[in-house]
Scaffold this active site. Structure first.
Site, PDB file in Angstrom:
ATOM      1  N   HIS A  70       0.817  -1.225   0.000  1.00 50.48           N
ATOM      2  CA  HIS A  70       0.000   0.000   0.000  1.00 50.48           C
ATOM      3  C   HIS A  70       0.847   1.271   0.000  1.00 50.48           C
ATOM      4  CE1 HIS A  70       1.100   0.144   4.205  1.00 50.48           C
ATOM      5  NE2 HIS A  70       0.603   1.368   4.268  1.00 50.48           N
ATOM      6  N   HIS A  85       1.836   6.883  -0.722  1.00 49.88           N
ATOM      7  CA  HIS A  85       0.895   6.129   0.113  1.00 49.88           C
ATOM      8  C   HIS A  85      -0.400   5.972  -0.687  1.00 49.88           C
ATOM      9  CE1 HIS A  85      -1.677   4.933   3.431  1.00 49.88           C
ATOM     10  NE2 HIS A  85      -0.565   4.698   4.121  1.00 49.88           N
TER      11      HIS A  85
END
Length: 164
Positions: A70, A85
């Site tokens: 992620h 992110h």
């Protein structure tokens, strides 16, 4: 000829980041997560993505690829540490919807494919799809300037100028 071997490599001071994903560029303060909005991790910008193709915003080296895929950390040629992110609360997906195209230690060029992300999975199972792009060592940089653009194309449009 030999003196060329011992010449000091010229230090890169300024770098320009291009959009790692196509979409709408938004200020970090508008990210609906205080960790990013209040710049607790560093300065930067965010992009509301229109697709899930994530590319490298700079020439550099992959220094971290989270096991959940992620988030990815890149060290740029001037020492800037960049965190991409992908989405909010996406760590909880444990990698579902993410495919990595790089591994830690790999050198990348601006525009190289890093990740493929299924935005439908993120919309369904996470808090949001917005992608913060953070300079995590902002305090080591002399300035971070955001380009004044709204819509950006991955690997093409400049989004940040980072000066050391």
């Amino acid at each position: 000829m030999l003196k060329d071997l011992f010449k000091k490599k010229e230090e890169v001071k300024n770098i320009t980041l291009v959009a790692p994903v196509s979409g709408e560029l938004v200020s970090l303060e508008k990210v609906p997560d205080p960790v990013f909005a209040e710049k607790m991790m560093g300065d930067g910008v965010a992009i509301e993505p229109e697709n899930g193709d994530i590319v490298s915003p700079v020439d550099g080296k992959i220094v971290q690829l989270f096991p959940t895929k992620h988030a990815i950390g890149i060290q740029a040629e001037n020492g800037a540490e960049i965190l991409l992110h992908i989405g909010l609360d996406t760590v909880n997906l444990n990698g579902e919807g993410f495919t990595a195209h790089v591994e830690e230690g790999k050198k990348v060029k601006q525009g190289d494919s890093l990740l493929s992300v299924d935005l439908d999975v993120i919309r369904e199972k996470a808090t949001g799809t917005i992608i913060p792009i953070i300079i995590t060592n902002s305090d080591a940089m002399s300035s971070i300037k955001t380009k004044d653009v709204k819509e950006v194309t991955a690997g093409n449009d400049e989004i940040l100028i980072v000066e050391k």
